[in-house]
Scaffold this motif. Structure first.
Motif: not given
Length: 266
Positions: A6-32
């Motif tokens: 989910e984006s949570r309102g950010y334009t360049r990041l995605l988030f995955e959370q389950e319980g106490p673990v959060l993954r923050v993903l850089l989301n600009l795949p076209e620019a590596r």
């Protein structure tokens, strides 16, 4: 792990959370996942807010599209006019590194594909690094006539030693994942198809541990290098806090009762 991104309102990041673990993903795949001028303040804000988020105990930093981070956005550097503007740009990026280091929670860098330039610095600023067997580390500042930045002068020698750090900074790499593990730059190397799952499992395991003890250990290690007397004084103060924590009481009781402890981070 079944969390949806989910984006949570950010334009360049995605988030995955389950319980106490959060993954923050850089989301600009076209620019590596290069660090453009929009993603930097987003990352700064995320890591600032995480210090006050009691629902998150471990953070994973990763990138989408098969790469971790391609470093700074070279195109945006064409707009830098003079040393004052250049310094302001640098200080903004350094705030991100400071926020990562100051976060009193473990950060795992999940590195797949390319980590280049400031992308290597991001991985080094994390507490732990897990890489896929196809990951490559590029110390690419030298390739464009720049000096390393975003804390790389500090973190790289601490991980691999001064002589190796000079070699990597002078050559620019690439450094393969297995060699990176051998010299201490990364902690673990796993098959690419298992990377996300292995990173999540590691984070979930850490999240079950005593988070206040992690915070104390991270704060102490962030003071390295320091003299032995200063470290001894610091550890006395920190252990005094830990000995009075609920997590220690639980850990002590669990040890004596021969059961697995149930830490709450208190």
């Amino acid at each position: 792990m079944n969390a949806e991104a989910e984006s949570r309102g950010y334009t360049r990041l995605l988030f995955e959370q389950e319980g106490p673990v959060l993954r923050v993903l850089l989301n600009l795949p076209e620019a590596r996942n290069a660090l453009d001028l929009e993603v930097r303040p987003e990352l700064i804000e995320v890591f600032r807010q995480l210090n006050d988020d009691d629902g998150v105990k471990v953070v994973i930093l990763a990138g989408v599209g098969g790469h971790f981070c391609g470093g700074s956005d070279i195109r945006s550097m064409q707009e830098i006019k003079g040393p004052v503007a250049a310094r302001k740009r640098m200080k903004l990026g350094q705030r991100l590194i400071q926020n990562m280091v100051n976060l009193e929670k473990p950060i795992i860098a999940q590195v797949d594909g390319a980590a280049a330039g400031a992308g290597v610095s991001l991985a080094l600023a994390a507490d732990l690094v897990i890489a896929s067997d196809r990951a490559r580390f590029f110390f690419s500042f030298v390739k464009v006539g720049l000096a390393p930045d975003w804390g790389q002068y500090y973190f790289l020698p601490l991980r691999v030693g001064m002589a190796r750090a000079k070699e990597l900074m002078f050559s620019g790499g690439p450094l393969a994942a297995e060699e990176a593990a051998r010299i201490g730059l990364v902690n673990r190397v796993v098959p690419a198809e298992n990377l996300a799952q292995e990173a999540w499992a590691w984070a979930a395991s850490l999240a079950q541990g005593p988070s206040q003890a992690y915070a104390l250990a991270k704060a102490a290690l962030n003071c390295w290098p320091m003299s032995l007397p200063n470290f001894l004084e610091m550890e006395a103060s920190m252990q005094a806090v830990a000995l009075n924590s609920q997590d220690f009481q639980e850990g002590r009781d669990a040890f004596l009762e021969k059961r697995k402890p149930r830490f709450k981070g208190e």
